[in-house]
Design a protein around this motif. Structure first.
Motif, PDB file in Angstrom:
ATOM      1  N   PRO A   1       0.693  -1.262   0.255  1.00 42.09           N
ATOM      2  CA  PRO A   1      -0.089   0.128  -0.019  1.00 42.09           C
ATOM      3  C   PRO A   1       0.740   1.268   0.001  1.00 42.09           C
ATOM      4  N   PHE A   2       0.310   2.258  -0.634  1.00 46.41           N
ATOM      5  CA  PHE A   2       0.865   3.753  -0.594  1.00 46.41           C
ATOM      6  C   PHE A   2      -0.467   4.636  -0.372  1.00 46.41           C
ATOM      7  N   SER A   3      -0.261   5.902  -0.180  1.00 43.46           N
ATOM      8  CA  SER A   3       0.584   6.361   0.729  1.00 43.46           C
ATOM      9  C   SER A   3       0.407   6.132   2.159  1.00 43.46           C
ATOM     10  N   GLY A   4       1.211   6.024   2.920  1.00 49.72           N
ATOM     11  CA  GLY A   4       1.224   5.620   4.423  1.00 49.72           C
ATOM     12  C   GLY A   4       0.855   6.915   5.118  1.00 49.72           C
ATOM     13  N   PHE A   5       1.167   8.014   4.502  1.00 55.12           N
ATOM     14  CA  PHE A   5       0.740   9.368   5.137  1.00 55.12           C
ATOM     15  C   PHE A   5      -0.237  10.215   4.175  1.00 55.12           C
ATOM     16  N   GLN A   6      -0.694  11.292   4.824  1.00 56.68           N
ATOM     17  CA  GLN A   6      -1.798  11.895   4.036  1.00 56.68           C
ATOM     18  C   GLN A   6      -1.578  12.711   2.956  1.00 56.68           C
ATOM     19  N   ARG A   7      -2.523  13.207   2.302  1.00 58.15           N
ATOM     20  CA  ARG A   7      -2.535  14.331   1.376  1.00 58.15           C
ATOM     21  C   ARG A   7      -1.568  13.944  -0.030  1.00 58.15           C
ATOM     22  N   LEU A   8      -1.292  12.546  -0.318  1.00 59.88           N
ATOM     23  CA  LEU A   8      -0.644  12.326  -1.604  1.00 59.88           C
ATOM     24  C   LEU A   8      -1.741  11.198  -2.053  1.00 59.88           C
ATOM     25  N   SER A   9      -1.324  10.632  -3.424  1.00 59.25           N
ATOM     26  CA  SER A   9      -1.973   9.810  -3.859  1.00 59.25           C
ATOM     27  C   SER A   9      -1.744   8.558  -3.191  1.00 59.25           C
ATOM     28  N   SER A  10      -2.715   7.504  -3.364  1.00 59.11           N
ATOM     29  CA  SER A  10      -2.745   6.352  -2.680  1.00 59.11           C
ATOM     30  C   SER A  10      -3.141   5.104  -3.304  1.00 59.11           C
ATOM     31  N   GLY A  11      -2.957   4.141  -2.849  1.00 55.88           N
ATOM     32  CA  GLY A  11      -3.269   2.842  -3.795  1.00 55.88           C
ATOM     33  C   GLY A  11      -2.806   1.740  -3.257  1.00 55.88           C
ATOM     34  N   ILE A  12      -2.913   0.482  -3.832  1.00 63.11           N
ATOM     35  CA  ILE A  12      -2.138  -0.804  -3.254  1.00 63.11           C
ATOM     36  C   ILE A  12      -1.754  -1.497  -4.781  1.00 63.11           C
ATOM     37  N   ALA A  13      -0.364  -1.415  -4.675  1.00 67.24           N
ATOM     38  CA  ALA A  13       0.440  -1.994  -5.608  1.00 67.24           C
ATOM     39  C   ALA A  13       0.255  -3.452  -5.548  1.00 67.24           C
ATOM     40  N   VAL A  14       0.119  -4.201  -6.754  1.00 68.79           N
ATOM     41  CA  VAL A  14       0.147  -5.599  -6.893  1.00 68.79           C
ATOM     42  C   VAL A  14       1.357  -6.225  -7.711  1.00 68.79           C
ATOM     43  N   ILE A  15       2.163  -6.925  -7.031  1.00 66.24           N
ATOM     44  CA  ILE A  15       3.276  -7.440  -7.671  1.00 66.24           C
ATOM     45  C   ILE A  15       3.216  -9.110  -8.053  1.00 66.24           C
ATOM     46  N   ASP A  16       3.455  -9.394  -9.140  1.00 59.55           N
ATOM     47  CA  ASP A  16       3.410 -10.993  -9.427  1.00 59.55           C
ATOM     48  C   ASP A  16       4.906 -11.426  -8.996  1.00 59.55           C
ATOM     49  N   THR A  17       4.739 -12.549  -8.288  1.00 62.09           N
ATOM     50  CA  THR A  17       6.123 -12.996  -7.780  1.00 62.09           C
ATOM     51  C   THR A  17       6.652 -13.936  -8.631  1.00 62.09           C
ATOM     52  N   ALA A  18       6.051 -14.407  -9.574  1.00 58.54           N
ATOM     53  CA  ALA A  18       6.624 -15.246 -10.758  1.00 58.54           C
ATOM     54  C   ALA A  18       7.381 -14.398 -11.754  1.00 58.54           C
ATOM     55  N   THR A  19       7.132 -13.251 -12.102  1.00 59.85           N
ATOM     56  CA  THR A  19       7.940 -12.526 -12.911  1.00 59.85           C
ATOM     57  C   THR A  19       8.636 -11.134 -12.048  1.00 59.85           C
TER      58      THR A  19
END
Length: 612
Positions: free
Chosen positions: A560-578
């Motif tokens: 997840p990002f952003s841990g602190f406020q007033r910035l863009s936020s989301g949850i990055a998803v990484i494929d561990t195979a690649t």
């Protein structure tokens, strides 16, 4: 890098209105003084951010120059016929890689064992161990496509739990449908300053029909330190620990553990992976680590960490060494409760934010006992549950606790590159222990055991900038040794900075969130744990990247990002195979943690229980 005004007796929640202000506290400083301290801190953080940004721009220029030089060299090189890749050539490559990694590990071990002629220090450590250089092998740097999305694809039947920091609650995200299943908001329970900070969940065979978790919340002046416009002048105390249950339809508050025990703690929460019947909550403003029984909320053990510096100058109080004192603390015999509710017992008035340890040294972070601060804000478990380990940020190391003997401290591991491996843990009596330091080279931060229990990592921050690795092969923690440091040659100064971590299912890879100074986008680094070399860096994901979590089929890492406020936020998803970013899940608010609900006890060794 983390309200409910708790009176002596439980409040009548029917009479508590959300607009009712907390009672005045005669011990609080005047409002003008509080505002001045906060403003000074925010201004200083802005100054440091500007300086960090300038240094970071130098880093980017160096990186670009290296990339251009590499392209020019490749263009000038004569074309070679494509090699014929067969099983024999592949085997040669694999053997060569293994030999290189083994040579690096053996070289480091030789230096630690005295191969450089340095005298051995206490506890068999190396007093002046030679530092391994930053990695010289090429590192893949992949800049992500900022428009990546997973187009509604399922990530499996897993539920991710995320606290909303200043949002004052926590929500559960179904990774199968990308829908929010339920949420809880602690404002509803009369908590006027619920900074939902960290959490950990207990195993549930069918989390869609129910699960339970523990959520720590901060309070006090922590709500003022991000520079967000607010009319708040006297923040409520906060610092509550909540047990919450999801019943298949909604979340329900089961208990305020702080109210029941008198321990108001607000940072890391970790569940015992051995049986999931107890959990630690550890707070770095109060320097208290407490282990609670899951079902009764009884405090099984509580430890307090205090610092006695050799120098009384803040700027030298930790660098010049001193004595770390560890004490068992007990509740009042009459009430059966501790006296640490709300902001009581805090040494500093707000937390050391990530990369903020040096604010204490320069006096920018006020408090009643800044000189006594250790920054003990997290306790993790060995995957077997046999040992626990409390990080002591300002001492750059961890105290190992004997989980089968009342959590008695038995060893102190020091992770700085130029320090000895261990400092002796001296037992003064049944309730008091001491560790004496000659010097401390750098603060540290997050720590983590590999799921197979073979390795223990810690992030060295600020004066150093690397990930230090201990071998835990010996059954006695007093024999654990430093074996490697992971370090990117472009890590100069304190940025970019390795921070939170999670291991792959088989322990063969380590995923690190690598912080860049906000609002610059941070990334994820992938490390080979057989050679402790950097395999890849995924750059440009988002600002203030926080705690990665692994789905228990091993297929995906969520960050997840952003841990602190007033910035863009989301949850990055990484494929561990690649080890490639395949998408960004939408997520509002500021997240400092992410836990995927375990569906069996074996999953606990992959959760926040063993890595921070």
């Amino acid at each position: 890098m983390d309200e409910f005004e708790t009176p002596k007796s439980a409040p009548d929640t029917d009479k508590v209105g959300l607009s009712s202000p907390p009672e005045a506290d005669a011990t609080r400083p005047p409002i003008a003084e509080t505002r001045s301290q906060i403003d000074a801190f925010i201004d200083r953080r802005a100054d440091v951010a500007r300086s960090d940004h300038e240094v970071f721009q130098d880093y980017l220029r160096q990186k670009q120059a290296r990339a251009l030089a590499a392209r020019a060299e490749a263009a000038a090189a004569p074309a070679e016929p494509a090699p014929q890749v067969g099983r024999r050539s592949m085997l040669k490559v694999a053997i060569g890689t293994a030999i290189a990694g083994e040579a690096a590990a053996l070289g480091y071990a030789a230096m630690q064992a005295g191969g450089n002629g340095a005298a051995a220090g206490p506890a068999g450590g190396q007093a002046n161990a030679a530092a391994a250089d930053a990695q010289s092998q090429p590192i893949v740097r992949e800049l992500i496509d900022s428009r990546a999305d997973i187009r509604g694809s399922s990530l499996g039947k897993w539920i991710a739990l995320l606290p909303t920091k200043l949002g004052g609650g926590t929500y559960a995200l179904d990774l199968n449908s990308n829908r929010v299943l339920a949420s809880i908001w602690y404002w509803n329970y009369g908590d006027y300053n619920p900074i939902s900070h960290h959490l950990c969940a207990f195993p549930s065979a069918d989390p869609y029909n129910g699960f339970e978790f523990v959520n720590s919340t901060q309070g006090g002046k922590n709500c003022l330190i991000y520079g967000i416009p607010t009319n708040i002048t006297e923040p409520a105390p906060g610092f509550n620990i909540y047990r919450v249950r999801y019943d298949g339809a909604q979340m329900q508050l089961m208990e305020n553990v702080s109210e029941a025990t008198g321990l108001g703690l607000g940072v890391h929460v970790t569940v015992n992976p051995k049986d999931a019947q107890s959990y630690f909550v550890t707070d770095g403003q109060k320097d208290i680590a407490a282990c609670f029984d899951r079902n009764t909320s009884r405090v099984k053990a509580a430890l307090k960490f205090d610092w006695i510096p050799n120098s009384t100058m803040l700027s030298r109080a930790w660098q010049d060494g001193g004595i770390l004192k560890i004490s068992k603390i007990y509740p009042d015999q009459g009430t059966g409760k501790y006296d640490y509710l709300g902001t009581k017992g805090q040494k500093i008035e707000w937390e050391m934010v990530p990369m903020g340890e040096l604010f204490v040294e320069e006096g920018t972070l006020p408090g009643d006992d800044a000189l006594g601060l250790t920054g003990a804000d997290g306790t993790i478990w060995h995957p077997s549950g046999r040992w626990a380990a409390t990080v002591v940020r300002l001492c750059g190391g961890i105290a190992i606790l004997d989980a089968e003997n009342g959590f008695e401290p038995i060893a102190f591991l020091q992770f700085n590159k130029d320090s000895q491996d261990q400092y002796p843990m001296v037992k003064r009596d049944d309730d008091h222990w001491e560790v004496t330091f000659d010097k401390i080279h750098s603060p540290g931060h997050e720590i983590g055991f590999s799921p197979d229990g073979r390795f223990l990592c810690m992030m060295n921050n600020l004066r150093e900038n690397n990930c230090s690795v201990f071998s835990c092969a010996d059954p006695d923690p007093r024999q654990w040794k430093k074996i490697a440091h992971v370090e990117d040659p472009l890590w100069k100064g304190k940025y970019p900075n390795p921070f939170h971590m999670v291991f792959s299912l088989d322990s063969k890879k380590l995923y690190l969130s690598v912080l860049h100074p906000a609002p610059a986008a941070s990334g994820v680094m992938v490390v080979d744990t057989e050679t402790w070399t950097i395999l890849k860096e995924i750059q440009g994901i988002g600002p203030d990247l926080q705690t990665p979590a692994l789905t228990y089929d091993g297929k995906y890492v969520l960050v997840p990002f952003s841990g602190f406020q007033r910035l863009s936020s989301g949850i990055a998803v990484i494929d561990t195979a690649t080890d490639s970013l395949i998408g960004i899940l939408p997520s509002t608010g500021g997240h400092h943690d992410c836990v995927i609900i375990p569906t069996e006890l074996a999953h606990m060794k992959h959760t926040r229980s063993c890595t921070l």
